[in-house]
Design a protein around this motif. Structure first.
Motif, PDB file in Angstrom:
ATOM      1  N   HIS A 138       4.732 -10.771   2.714  1.00  0.00           N
ATOM      2  CA  HIS A 138       5.015  -9.527   1.997  1.00  0.00           C
ATOM      3  C   HIS A 138       5.957  -9.803   0.829  1.00  0.00           C
ATOM      4  CE1 HIS A 138       3.648  -6.403   5.185  1.00  0.00           C
ATOM      5  NE2 HIS A 138       2.912  -7.476   5.246  1.00  0.00           N
ATOM      6  N   ASP A 196       5.918  -8.934  -2.261  1.00  0.00           N
ATOM      7  CA  ASP A 196       5.943  -7.949  -3.341  1.00  0.00           C
ATOM      8  C   ASP A 196       5.406  -8.512  -4.658  1.00  0.00           C
ATOM      9  OD1 ASP A 196       6.828  -5.888  -1.712  1.00  0.00           O
ATOM     10  OD2 ASP A 196       8.928  -6.361  -2.012  1.00  0.00           O
ATOM     11  N   THR A 221       3.731 -12.140  -5.097  1.00  0.00           N
ATOM     12  CA  THR A 221       2.475 -12.523  -4.432  1.00  0.00           C
ATOM     13  C   THR A 221       1.539 -13.309  -5.344  1.00  0.00           C
ATOM     14  OG1 THR A 221       2.579 -10.601  -2.973  1.00  0.00           O
ATOM     15  CG2 THR A 221       0.427 -11.654  -3.231  1.00  0.00           C
ATOM     16  N   CYS A 237       1.298  -7.373   0.127  1.00  0.00           N
ATOM     17  CA  CYS A 237       1.642  -6.023   0.578  1.00  0.00           C
ATOM     18  C   CYS A 237       1.428  -5.038  -0.558  1.00  0.00           C
ATOM     19  CB  CYS A 237       3.061  -5.975   1.125  1.00  0.00           C
ATOM     20  SG  CYS A 237       4.306  -6.577  -0.017  1.00  0.00           S
ATOM     21  N   TYR A 284      -4.833  -1.388  -2.066  1.00  0.00           N
ATOM     22  CA  TYR A 284      -4.589  -2.635  -1.318  1.00  0.00           C
ATOM     23  C   TYR A 284      -5.893  -3.423  -1.170  1.00  0.00           C
ATOM     24  CZ  TYR A 284      -3.258  -5.676   2.587  1.00  0.00           C
ATOM     25  OH  TYR A 284      -3.025  -6.759   3.401  1.00  0.00           O
ATOM     26  N   LYS A 302      -0.148  -3.884   6.806  1.00  0.00           N
ATOM     27  CA  LYS A 302      -0.768  -4.824   5.864  1.00  0.00           C
ATOM     28  C   LYS A 302      -0.696  -6.223   6.471  1.00  0.00           C
ATOM     29  CE  LYS A 302      -0.425  -1.793   2.072  1.00  0.00           C
ATOM     30  NZ  LYS A 302       0.540  -1.075   1.309  1.00  0.00           N
TER      31      LYS A 302
END
Length: 131
Positions: free
Chosen positions: A13, A15, A18, A37, A61, A85
């Motif tokens: 995750h 943010d 990624t 995420c 997503y 997620k």
């Protein structure tokens, strides 16, 4: 220069980091595992996916996962055993990919349309593989 020396890239995750983690791993041909995420579509209006004949912005997503997967045809996706997620995108070391490709070909005819479950390669197989 320091990032190039890493043996594996991992992001849980991460943010906004990624896509950067994924791009660095691909650029340097390193194995990676990331669990994306947040999409941050308002900060990344340049992201696009193709659905049939339609090209559209990445806003969900599911779109984001599809966008990331399109960056490398050898990338894999699996689902981790928790709520939320939980999709992990990963690429194994090259020697592991060859072995997995052979196993995949032999089991392709037996596959059903269900999401793959995440299984880690054994630590011994990772340590013995040539990266």
């Amino acid at each position: 220069a320091v990032l190039e020396e890493y043996g594996i890239y991992i992001g849980m995750h991460p943010d906004q980091a990624t896509e950067h983690i994924l791009d660095m791993a691909l650029k340097h041909s390193k194995p990676f595992a990331i669990v994306p995420c947040c999409v941050f579509s308002y900060e990344n209006p340049h992201r696009r996916i193709v659905k049939g004949t339609e090209v559209r912005r990445v806003t969900s997503y599911e779109d984001y996962i599809e966008y990331l997967l399109a960056k490398d045809p050898f990338m894999k996706r699996a689902f981790l055993p928790f709520q939320g997620k939980n999709q992990v995108l990963f690429k194994l070391p090259i020697s592991s990919q060859r072995q997995n490709l052979n196993e995949e070909k032999s089991s392709q005819s037996q596959r059903k349309e269900e999401p793959p479950r995440f299984t880690l390669p054994s630590l011994t197989s990772i340590l013995n593989s040539k990266w």
